[in-house]
Design a protein around this motif. Structure first.
Motif, PDB file in Angstrom:
ATOM      1  N   ALA A 160      17.629  19.836  81.219  1.00 33.20           N
ATOM      2  CA  ALA A 160      17.867  19.902  82.661  1.00 33.20           C
ATOM      3  C   ALA A 160      19.000  20.854  83.009  1.00 33.20           C
ATOM      4  N   CYS A 161      19.908  21.085  82.062  1.00 30.53           N
ATOM      5  CA  CYS A 161      21.007  22.027  82.307  1.00 30.53           C
ATOM      6  C   CYS A 161      20.520  23.467  82.439  1.00 30.53           C
ATOM      7  N   LEU A 162      19.285  23.734  82.026  1.00 29.62           N
ATOM      8  CA  LEU A 162      18.731  25.087  82.112  1.00 29.62           C
ATOM      9  C   LEU A 162      18.092  25.362  83.463  1.00 29.62           C
ATOM     10  N   VAL A 163      17.923  24.331  84.293  1.00 33.77           N
ATOM     11  CA  VAL A 163      17.231  24.468  85.576  1.00 33.77           C
ATOM     12  C   VAL A 163      18.060  25.323  86.531  1.00 33.77           C
ATOM     13  N   VAL A 164      17.397  26.242  87.222  1.00 35.72           N
ATOM     14  CA  VAL A 164      18.041  27.024  88.283  1.00 35.72           C
ATOM     15  C   VAL A 164      17.290  26.789  89.596  1.00 35.72           C
ATOM     16  N   PRO A 165      17.998  26.822  90.757  1.00 41.08           N
ATOM     17  CA  PRO A 165      19.446  27.044  90.881  1.00 41.08           C
ATOM     18  C   PRO A 165      20.277  25.786  90.647  1.00 41.08           C
ATOM     19  N   SER A 166      19.671  24.602  90.766  1.00 46.66           N
ATOM     20  CA  SER A 166      20.409  23.363  90.506  1.00 46.66           C
ATOM     21  C   SER A 166      19.414  22.215  90.467  1.00 46.66           C
ATOM     22  N   LEU A 584      17.142  43.553  82.550  1.00 45.94           N
ATOM     23  CA  LEU A 584      15.713  43.469  82.839  1.00 45.94           C
ATOM     24  C   LEU A 584      15.317  42.125  83.437  1.00 45.94           C
ATOM     25  N   LEU A 585      16.260  41.226  83.593  1.00 45.73           N
ATOM     26  CA  LEU A 585      15.931  39.910  84.128  1.00 45.73           C
ATOM     27  C   LEU A 585      15.465  40.022  85.578  1.00 45.73           C
ATOM     28  N   ASN A 586      14.394  39.292  85.918  1.00 45.87           N
ATOM     29  CA  ASN A 586      13.904  39.282  87.289  1.00 45.87           C
ATOM     30  C   ASN A 586      14.683  38.305  88.161  1.00 45.87           C
ATOM     31  N   GLY A 587      15.175  37.243  87.559  1.00 45.33           N
ATOM     32  CA  GLY A 587      15.800  36.186  88.347  1.00 45.33           C
ATOM     33  C   GLY A 587      17.289  36.345  88.531  1.00 45.33           C
ATOM     34  N   GLY A 588      17.907  37.394  87.989  1.00 44.67           N
ATOM     35  CA  GLY A 588      19.327  37.597  88.176  1.00 44.67           C
ATOM     36  C   GLY A 588      20.154  36.900  87.116  1.00 44.67           C
ATOM     37  N   ALA A 589      21.432  36.742  87.438  1.00 44.30           N
ATOM     38  CA  ALA A 589      22.401  36.256  86.461  1.00 44.30           C
ATOM     39  C   ALA A 589      22.285  34.770  86.193  1.00 44.30           C
ATOM     40  N   GLU A 591      19.957  32.393  85.758  1.00 40.80           N
ATOM     41  CA  GLU A 591      19.136  31.798  84.707  1.00 40.80           C
ATOM     42  C   GLU A 591      19.721  32.053  83.326  1.00 40.80           C
ATOM     43  N   LEU A 592      20.308  33.236  83.127  1.00 39.66           N
ATOM     44  CA  LEU A 592      20.901  33.534  81.823  1.00 39.66           C
ATOM     45  C   LEU A 592      22.213  32.777  81.632  1.00 39.66           C
ATOM     46  N   GLU A 593      23.030  32.707  82.665  1.00 39.81           N
ATOM     47  CA  GLU A 593      24.326  32.048  82.527  1.00 39.81           C
ATOM     48  C   GLU A 593      24.182  30.543  82.339  1.00 39.81           C
ATOM     49  N   PHE A 594      23.185  29.912  82.947  1.00 40.46           N
ATOM     50  CA  PHE A 594      22.963  28.483  82.716  1.00 40.46           C
ATOM     51  C   PHE A 594      22.645  28.236  81.247  1.00 40.46           C
ATOM     52  N   SER A 595      21.804  29.079  80.672  1.00 43.54           N
ATOM     53  CA  SER A 595      21.458  28.913  79.257  1.00 43.54           C
ATOM     54  C   SER A 595      22.630  29.262  78.355  1.00 43.54           C
ATOM     55  N   LEU A 596      23.353  30.320  78.683  1.00 47.05           N
ATOM     56  CA  LEU A 596      24.537  30.675  77.901  1.00 47.05           C
ATOM     57  C   LEU A 596      25.576  29.559  77.943  1.00 47.05           C
ATOM     58  N   GLY A 597      25.751  28.977  79.127  1.00 42.79           N
ATOM     59  CA  GLY A 597      26.725  27.897  79.252  1.00 42.79           C
ATOM     60  C   GLY A 597      26.361  26.697  78.401  1.00 42.79           C
ATOM     61  N   THR A 598      25.068  26.355  78.351  1.00 40.58           N
ATOM     62  CA  THR A 598      24.632  25.217  77.547  1.00 40.58           C
ATOM     63  C   THR A 598      24.733  25.517  76.060  1.00 40.58           C
ATOM     64  N   GLU A 599      24.348  26.731  75.673  1.00 40.74           N
ATOM     65  CA  GLU A 599      24.461  27.148  74.271  1.00 40.74           C
ATOM     66  C   GLU A 599      25.920  27.140  73.824  1.00 40.74           C
ATOM     67  N   ALA A 600      26.809  27.678  74.656  1.00 38.13           N
ATOM     68  CA  ALA A 600      28.229  27.709  74.304  1.00 38.13           C
ATOM     69  C   ALA A 600      28.796  26.300  74.192  1.00 38.13           C
ATOM     70  N   TRP A 601      28.393  25.419  75.102  1.00 43.99           N
ATOM     71  CA  TRP A 601      28.892  24.036  75.071  1.00 43.99           C
ATOM     72  C   TRP A 601      28.468  23.334  73.783  1.00 43.99           C
ATOM     73  N   LEU A 602      27.220  23.513  73.371  1.00 45.06           N
ATOM     74  CA  LEU A 602      26.751  22.895  72.132  1.00 45.06           C
ATOM     75  C   LEU A 602      27.511  23.436  70.917  1.00 45.06           C
ATOM     76  N   ARG A 603      27.822  24.714  70.944  1.00 44.55           N
ATOM     77  CA  ARG A 603      28.600  25.293  69.846  1.00 44.55           C
ATOM     78  C   ARG A 603      30.035  24.760  69.860  1.00 44.55           C
ATOM     79  N   ASP A 604      30.611  24.637  71.043  1.00 46.41           N
ATOM     80  CA  ASP A 604      31.946  24.036  71.151  1.00 46.41           C
ATOM     81  C   ASP A 604      31.941  22.609  70.612  1.00 46.41           C
ATOM     82  N   LEU A 605      30.878  21.877  70.920  1.00 45.60           N
ATOM     83  CA  LEU A 605      30.790  20.482  70.484  1.00 45.60           C
ATOM     84  C   LEU A 605      30.671  20.397  68.963  1.00 45.60           C
ATOM     85  N   ASP A 606      29.946  21.325  68.369  1.00 41.16           N
ATOM     86  CA  ASP A 606      29.863  21.358  66.909  1.00 41.16           C
ATOM     87  C   ASP A 606      31.239  21.568  66.285  1.00 41.16           C
TER      88      ASP A 606
END
Length: 630
Positions: A160-166, A584-589, A591-606
């Motif tokens: 659900a953290c990947l959903v845009v815009p909210s 090249l993203l059609n949806g702008g920043a 969608e990528l930042e939501f996924s980056l934020g979740t990926e970074a958080w999981l790495r921080d948690l590790d």
């Protein structure tokens, strides 16, 4: 009642747990005591509040069987809180203690064994609950309760953290941790002495019926009180002077309150950027201000610290892009004597209603609604048929959620009308079928529960949801900024400020042809007219793209070893293509930042599986205060 801060010194961490007046809570408090600076008891002597906090950030009082605590920014002094506590007869009446009080805070009460606890309306100060050792336990940090339960993140909530815009209400504020539940903003938790709990609304939206000038006066008074609740004459405050209306308004109100301001202006590289120009115009009317101006080229690039791992917050956040820049800004502010910082974050969300107000307006004043709808359509390029369908729809919230579950698809589907209960949701192209199924199931479950809207019509519901989206980001900003060395305050997210904004007729504040008319009217005579007349908003798009491009090697490694992919939530190949070609993203920043934020958080948690705020205090066991009344 004596404050625990009189007998112990805070370790610098900030957290608390609220315990019911139950014998089993003693064992739970024992599990936390080695990691806590302070313990406050119920009148019975059993532990009530356990944690670590600075004495300036929590005010406590008590008389007889009453215990009260206000944690955060609040206009009440300790003597005032003590005086008000003497009139309290039941925990359910705790809101009477803070009636008319400015600020953003948690309100906690224990009255003859009954406990009352609530956070803020916007959710910038949240409360979480979990069933631990047979009793319902409440805390201000989800990770504290997750540590006590020993459970990890829920893959469905991570999807659900990947959903845009909210995510929509009521899903937007749920915890990502199994077994940990969020108290919805606007609802209070009541803990009974037997260890059970119930919830009840402590706030309801006001009538949205005031003309612009009357509502503007209320907003001006609320913002002025919000700033004055934080700022004392002579204090040095950092403040964002971006050139935008929100941050500039706070600068003038802080100067009015007597603050010595050290302001920050960032100059972006886009051709025609006007932020610096408007910031200079504003500063001309702020005598004595110390101005710090940072061209973006003189600061670290966006995403420069993406490879650094740090203690994660309670949930993923999109606030990644400018952390390295902001650390440099914070260093400069601290060198100039600032100990706290004012931010205009949340102003965009609070002072302007989303287009969902058109739905109710069509039924009250159809000609006005159609004119407004035409303007919104032109601005957002909404398809005519889809706009009419949404405006004429009478689907209740539950049916709308169920429909969203059935139509949840990838981003990049083209513009859609934004006049539903919340913006239509989408997942990025790299989200897997498993991720889509998990989110759809969350939506169906929420629909089956028959949620009650947070306001009478979808326009007010959507506006409140937007304010709470800002509150969530404000909480993330506060967590990160405090860790970086300079706590930040966001007065636009205060309860009283949001309530004041919601009083205006939304058609007077939301027409797309006017830029923030409610705030402009509220600040007339305080902020220079040229700033209030500004109709543009600048961005850092070039810095965003350049910063991501500079991180290609790191992003490629992330794609090959993605935590999201390991959970079955992201397709490795699609994610890699997006990360290495963000332009090249059609949806702008987003969608990528939501996924980056979740990926970074999981790495921080590790890298940081144990919450840093729960550090052991072997030489300073938690001190317990006397339950005696003052």
């Amino acid at each position: 009642m004596a404050d625990a801060s009189e007998t112990s010194v805070s370790c610098g961490a900030s957290w608390f747990v609220v315990l019911p007046d139950h014998e089993r809570a003693r064992a739970l408090a024992g599990r936390l005591s080695a990691r806590a600076c302070r313990v406050l008891p119920h009148a019975s002597g059993r532990p009530w509040l356990v944690g670590c906090w600075d004495e300036t950030r929590m005010t406590v009082a008590g008389a007889g069987g009453v215990r009260l605590a206000v944690a955060g920014s609040c206009s009440l002094t300790a003597p005032e809180l003590t005086a008000r506590s003497r009139a309290l007869r039941a925990a359910a009446d705790a809101e009477s203690v803070v009636a008319g009080v400015a600020g953003s805070f948690h309100l906690l009460a224990s009255v003859d064994g009954e406990v009352y606890a609530r956070g803020s309306l916007a959710g910038d100060r949240r409360l979480y609950r979990a069933r631990i050792d047979g009793v319902t336990t409440v805390g201000d940090r989800a990770r504290t309760l997750a540590w006590l339960t020993g459970r990890g993140p829920d893959p469905a909530r991570l999807a659900a953290c990947l959903v845009v815009p909210s995510l929509p209400y009521p899903l937007a504020h749920e915890s990502v941790w199994r077994g940990v539940t969020t108290a919805p903003p606007g609802e209070a938790l009541h803990l009974d002495a037997d260890g059970s709990f119930r919830t009840a609304r402590w706030w309801r939206p006001p009538s949205a019926d005031l003309p612009l000038d009357d509502a503007a006066k209320g907003l001006r008074d609320a913002l002025r009180a919000a700033v004055a609740a934080r700022v004392s004459p002579g204090e040095v405050w950092g403040a964002d002077l971006s050139g935008g209306m929100d941050s500039t308004s706070l600068c003038f109100l802080a100067a009015e309150a007597g603050a010595r301001l050290v302001t920050v202006t960032l100059e972006w590289s886009a051709v025609g950027n006007e932020d610096a120009h408007y910031a200079r115009r504003a500063a001309e009317h702020l005598p004595g201000v110390t101005r710090l101006t940072f061209p973006s080229a003189a600061l670290p690039a966006h995403f420069a610290d993406l490879g650094e791992r740090r203690d994660p917050g309670d949930e993923p956040t999109v606030l990644l892009r400018d952390r390295a820049q902001q650390r440099e800004v914070i260093r400069a502010l601290v060198e100039h004597g600032a100990r706290r910082r004012l931010s205009g974050y949340g102003g965009d969300h609070v002072v302007t209603p989303p287009p969902a107000y058109l739905h109710a307006l069509l039924r009250r004043r159809p000609v006005t609604a159609l004119r407004h709808a035409a303007a919104h359509r032109a601005r957002g390029r909404w398809p005519l048929a889809a706009t009419l369908r949404e405006l004429l729809s009478r689907r209740p919230l539950a049916q709308w959620l169920a429909a969203q579950a059935g139509t949840l698809g990838p981003t990049g589907r083209g513009p859609e009308p934004e006049c539903g209960w919340a913006p239509s949701m989408a997942l990025p192209p790299w989200a897997t079928g498993r991720a889509r199924d998990l989110v759809s199931e969350l939506l169906r479950h929420a629909a089956d529960a028959g949620p009650e809207p947070s306001a009478a019509d979808r326009g007010a519901h959507a506006w409140l949801h937007t304010a709470r989206v800002a509150g969530t980001s404000a909480a993330h900003l506060a967590h990160w900024s405090a860790g970086a060395g300079l706590p930040v305050e966001t007065p636009f997210c205060d309860d009283a400020v949001i309530t004041a904004a919601l009083r205006v007729r939304p058609d007077l504040a939301g027409h797309p042809a006017r830029y923030k008319p409610l705030l402009a009217a509220a600040m007339s005579g305080i902020v220079p007219a040229p700033v209030l007349a500004r109709t543009t908003k600048d961005h850092s798009g070039e810095e965003w793209l350049t910063g991501l491009s500079a991180q290609r090697r790191l992003l490629a490694a992330w794609a090959d070893d993605s935590r999201l992919a390991a959970l079955g939530l992201a397709d490795t190949g699609a994610l890699r293509r997006a990360l290495l070609a963000p332009g090249l993203l059609n949806g702008g920043a987003a969608e990528l930042e939501f996924s980056l934020g979740t990926e970074a958080w999981l790495r921080d948690l590790d890298d940081h599986p144990h919450p840093a705020h729960l550090k052991e205090h072997p030489s300073e066991p938690a001190e317990s205060t006397s339950a005696a009344a003052p």
